[in-house]
Design a protein around this motif. Structure first.
Motif, PDB file in Angstrom:
ATOM      1  N   LYS B  44     -21.662 -11.071 -25.934  1.00 30.28           N
ATOM      2  CA  LYS B  44     -20.237 -10.771 -26.071  1.00 30.28           C
ATOM      3  C   LYS B  44     -19.926  -9.339 -25.630  1.00 30.28           C
ATOM      4  O   LYS B  44     -19.026  -9.108 -24.823  1.00 30.28           O
ATOM      5  N   SER B  45     -20.677  -8.395 -26.182  1.00 31.81           N
ATOM      6  CA  SER B  45     -20.408  -6.998 -25.834  1.00 31.81           C
ATOM      7  C   SER B  45     -20.685  -6.739 -24.365  1.00 31.81           C
ATOM      8  O   SER B  45     -19.869  -6.110 -23.677  1.00 31.81           O
ATOM      9  N   VAL B  46     -21.825  -7.216 -23.898  1.00 33.75           N
ATOM     10  CA  VAL B  46     -22.176  -6.963 -22.500  1.00 33.75           C
ATOM     11  C   VAL B  46     -21.088  -7.491 -21.572  1.00 33.75           C
ATOM     12  O   VAL B  46     -20.705  -6.840 -20.603  1.00 33.75           O
ATOM     13  N   ALA B 175     -11.435  -5.191 -28.598  1.00 38.59           N
ATOM     14  CA  ALA B 175     -12.005  -4.704 -29.857  1.00 38.59           C
ATOM     15  C   ALA B 175     -13.356  -5.371 -30.067  1.00 38.59           C
ATOM     16  O   ALA B 175     -13.438  -6.589 -30.211  1.00 38.59           O
ATOM     17  N   ASP B 176     -14.415  -4.580 -30.044  1.00 39.13           N
ATOM     18  CA  ASP B 176     -15.762  -5.130 -30.205  1.00 39.13           C
ATOM     19  C   ASP B 176     -16.168  -5.041 -31.667  1.00 39.13           C
ATOM     20  O   ASP B 176     -16.560  -3.987 -32.144  1.00 39.13           O
ATOM     21  N   GLU B 177     -16.051  -6.147 -32.368  1.00 35.40           N
ATOM     22  CA  GLU B 177     -16.382  -6.209 -33.790  1.00 35.40           C
ATOM     23  C   GLU B 177     -15.805  -5.020 -34.563  1.00 35.40           C
ATOM     24  O   GLU B 177     -16.537  -4.247 -35.162  1.00 35.40           O
ATOM     25  N   PRO B 178     -14.492  -4.893 -34.553  1.00 30.22           N
ATOM     26  CA  PRO B 178     -13.884  -3.688 -35.119  1.00 30.22           C
ATOM     27  C   PRO B 178     -14.051  -3.579 -36.629  1.00 30.22           C
ATOM     28  O   PRO B 178     -13.818  -2.511 -37.185  1.00 30.22           O
TER      29      PRO B 178
HETATM   30 MG   LIG Z   1     -22.082  -6.589 -29.573  1.00 24.86          MG
END
Ligand SMILES: [Mg+2]
Ligand SMILES: Nc1ncnc2c1ncn2[C@@H]1O[C@H](COP(=O)(O)OP(=O)(O)OP(=O)(O)O)[C@@H](O)[C@H]1O
Lengths: 322, 332
Positions: B44-46, B175-178
């Motif tokens: 997800k982040s990548v 928003a990455d796992e805010p």
């Molecule tokens: Mg991540």
């Protein structure tokens, strides 16, 4: 911030007091040795020994002896060398200190500039040819022994090429900046470069490692996400945070050098600084002078550390609360 | 507004190619909230970072297409990307404790971003920063603007990060796992804040999470990712109520009831595949209870309308499985 500085200075004074007690005990209260004979040096006559006993109250309790010694050193300023009879200790130190300060401050300016530039350029060009080059020069410079580098520099500037390209290099020695600032700088130029060469490399290497780490930190990712330029991220964010560890490294090196660790460079380069004074006093077992030098060194190391802590707090807001 | 097609990101590693994102496609409409869920390591982040040029690894290969307002942004130069990042697209990160530079005041850091994208004066930017801090619910913003990050709590720092991300009126917020790093009460507050800000700023949001609860609360549409591949995509209501992919069933089963204190993920049986050796066929195959012969072949995303999934099960099979499950669920 102000209360931080005050607290730090108070603790510096306490540390100095503790150091003076330790030095005193090591030099003059080691059991089993006659301190009078130590102070008076190797070839002392019985009369001189008697004189020393009276002057330092050697038949009185240790705390009194400590106070007397400190009185001679700091209040009456009349601690005297018994080896080179009549030479007072304090004036010798006061004469030598500016030489050492000139040498170390000048060299420090050079190595900080070169080291920081080298570290930043290497980190900014990671993976390109210039990065390993800087790192190699850095490690090479760190590995060279101080006296060897000094001798080599002397050999080239004072004899081998002294009649050709280095004819403008004055013979070794020290000229006070108040007499002639130009000659002061000229006399110190090669000692500066020699001393700086020994430190610039390690600073470049340490800073590069810090920067490379910092560039992987979350806050750098945030800075990128903000749309800042790589250059700004490196200089304003990563470098700013990495300077904190450079400052603590610098405090240790600078304090130690001012305190006499530049001894090798001073002796090789013929500079009559604290290092030279300590070296001569050691050779003659001139205890009062030695103690003076050690106290002086301790003073600067403690002072440099206090200044570094204040700088640290200024660079890193998180430290101020502690 | 954001249109991602067949995004692939792979890292060359010593053990071979690591396909962190493997053929991801999705769209985000104007003012839409898209949720991306998946277990840790599902890419997800990548995926998000690679879109914005934030993956700084010399071993990375990125391909596909990312169009932002019709303009291809994948492969833009760093310089061109700089105006997109922080200007058109704002980002919020997982860990507010480390996301801010520790040696500058929060005001300084917000002003820095504003001045990178507009030609406001320092004073104007500072006024705006104070205004933003007030909007995101930081009490006494006039004095807090001169405080350092370490002087804020985690939740307050995340508010600062949100204020910063919004400072240039971005059209899209990623928003990455805010809320992952925050405690439960703060999580709810931050999510509320994001919804409120989304309303007043009219930006679209892509929110990454592990937590189906967050999806249910925020998202209009959902992408479920597994091992770098999309497993299921669709409107939030459909995916949460009528999930089609066995992996999503697992994820949803993993959501504890809303009233439970601890919203941590209950694990799905089996461990997530290593992205180094994702099977040729269905990536979820080895963990799937309903594995069939055909699962050795890679399923394509398909489905009725805009609810797509990558699974070989037929509608009849799914219906049977789901009704069997709900009977079991009702009995327990
Ligand atoms: Mg991540
Ligand atoms: N620079 C890199 N080099 C090699 N592999 C990487 C790199 N960055 C990420 N990966 C790998 O890519 C995969 C996907 O990582 P990613 O961070 O996108 O997962 P995620 O879904 O965000 O997980 P989490 O929920 O834990 O944040 C992981 O297996 C990770 O190990």
């Amino acid at each position: 911030m102000r209360s931080f500085i005050i607290r730090r200075l108070i603790s510096a004074v306490l540390v100095l007091f503790a150091i003076s007690v330790m030095v005193f005990l090591i030099f003059f209260a080691t059991p089993g040795v006659d301190p009078a004979a130590r102070i008076a040096g190797r070839s002392a006559t019985p009369q001189i020994l008697e004189q020393v006993r009276a002057a330092f109250g050697l038949n009185r309790p240790i705390p009194i002896r400590y106070l007397l010694m400190m009185e001679h050193l700091f209040i009456k300023h009349d601690l005297t060398s018994y080896v080179n009879v009549g030479d007072r200790v304090l004036p010798q130190i006061l004469q030598a200190a500016p030489v050492t300060l000139s040498l170390v401050i000048g060299a420090a300016v050079i190595w900080l500039i070169v080291g920081v530039l080298g570290g930043v350029v290497a980190a900014a060009n990671r993976g390109k040819f210039i990065d390993p080059l800087i790192m190699f020069v850095g490690i090479a410079a760190v590995s060279v022994p101080a006296y060897w580098l000094g001798e080599v520099v002397n050999y080239f500037t004072q004899s081998k090429f002294h009649s050709s390209i280095f004819s403008w290099v004055p013979s070794s020695g020290y000229v006070s900046p108040t007499t002639n600032p130009w000659q002061w700088a000229l006399h110190l130029l090669f000692p500066w470069l020699t001393l700086a060469a020994l430190y610039a490399g390690i600073y470049a290497r340490v800073l590069r490692a810090e920067l490379v780490n910092a560039m992987n930190e979350d806050y750098v990712r945030t800075a990128r996400a903000k749309g800042l330029s790589e250059r700004r991220i490196l200089l304003r964010h990563a470098l700013r945070c990495s300077l904190i560890s450079i400052v603590s490294l610098f405090g240790l090196d600078f304090g130690a050098l001012i305190g006499g660790a530049a001894l090798l460079t001073e002796v090789v380069m013929g500079l009559p600084g604290i290092g030279m004074l300590t070296y001569n006093a050691l050779q003659n077992l001139d205890l009062p002078v030695l103690m003076g030098c050690v106290m002086y060194g301790a003073f600067f190391i403690v002072l440099a550390n206090a200044v570094v802590d204040v700088l640290y707090a200024w660079l890193d807001p998180r430290v101020r609360l502690a | 507004m954001l249109s991602v097609r067949d995004l692939r990101v792979s890292f060359a590693t010593r053990q071979g190619a690591l396909r962190a994102v493997d053929g991801l496609s999705f769209d985000v409409g104007s003012k839409e909230v898209l949720g991306i869920v998946g277990e840790s390591g599902s890419g997800k982040s990548v995926a998000m970072y690679s879109m914005l040029g934030l993956v700084r690894d010399s071993n990375v290969t990125i391909s596909g297409s990312v169009k932002f307002e019709g303009r291809e942004i994948l492969g833009l130069s760093d310089r061109e990307m700089q105006s997109v990042r922080g200007g058109d697209i704002g980002m919020i990160f997982q860990d507010p404790m480390t996301a801010l530079t520790p040696v500058y005041t929060v005001g300084w850091q917000i002003v820095e971003q504003i001045r990178a994208h507009t030609d406001m004066t320092k004073q104007q930017a500072r006024e705006r920063a104070i205004g933003l801090l007030g909007e995101v619910g930081i009490p006494d913003p006039k004095s807090r603007v001169d405080h350092y990050p370490h002087e804020f709590s985690g939740g307050m720092r995340q508010r600062v990060v949100i204020a910063m991300a919004l400072s240039c009126n971005p059209k899209l917020l990623i928003a990455d796992e805010p809320t992952t790093a925050l405690d439960v009460t703060t999580q709810a507050q931050i999510l509320d804040l994001m919804l409120k800000m989304q309303e007043s700023y009219g930006s679209s949001i892509v929110i990454i999470t592990h937590d189906m609860g967050v999806i249910a609360e925020m998202a209009h549409r959902v992408v479920v990712m597994y091992a770098g591949r999309p497993a299921e995509i669709g409107p939030e209501v459909d995916v949460v109520r009528y999930p089609r992919h066995p992996y999503t069933w697992g994820l949803l089963g993993a959501v504890p009831r809303v009233d439970s204190k601890n919203r941590r993920l209950v694990t799905i049986p089996g461990t997530s595949v290593s992205p180094l050796d994702v099977p040729e066929g269905c990536a979820f195959g080895p963990r799937c209870e309903h594995r069939m012969e055909i699962c050795d072949e890679r399923p394509v995303l398909h489905g009725p309308g805009d609810h797509l999934d990558a699974c070989w099960l037929s509608d009849a099979q799914r219906l049977a499985i789901r009704s069997a499950r709900s009977v079991a669920g009702g009995a327990s």
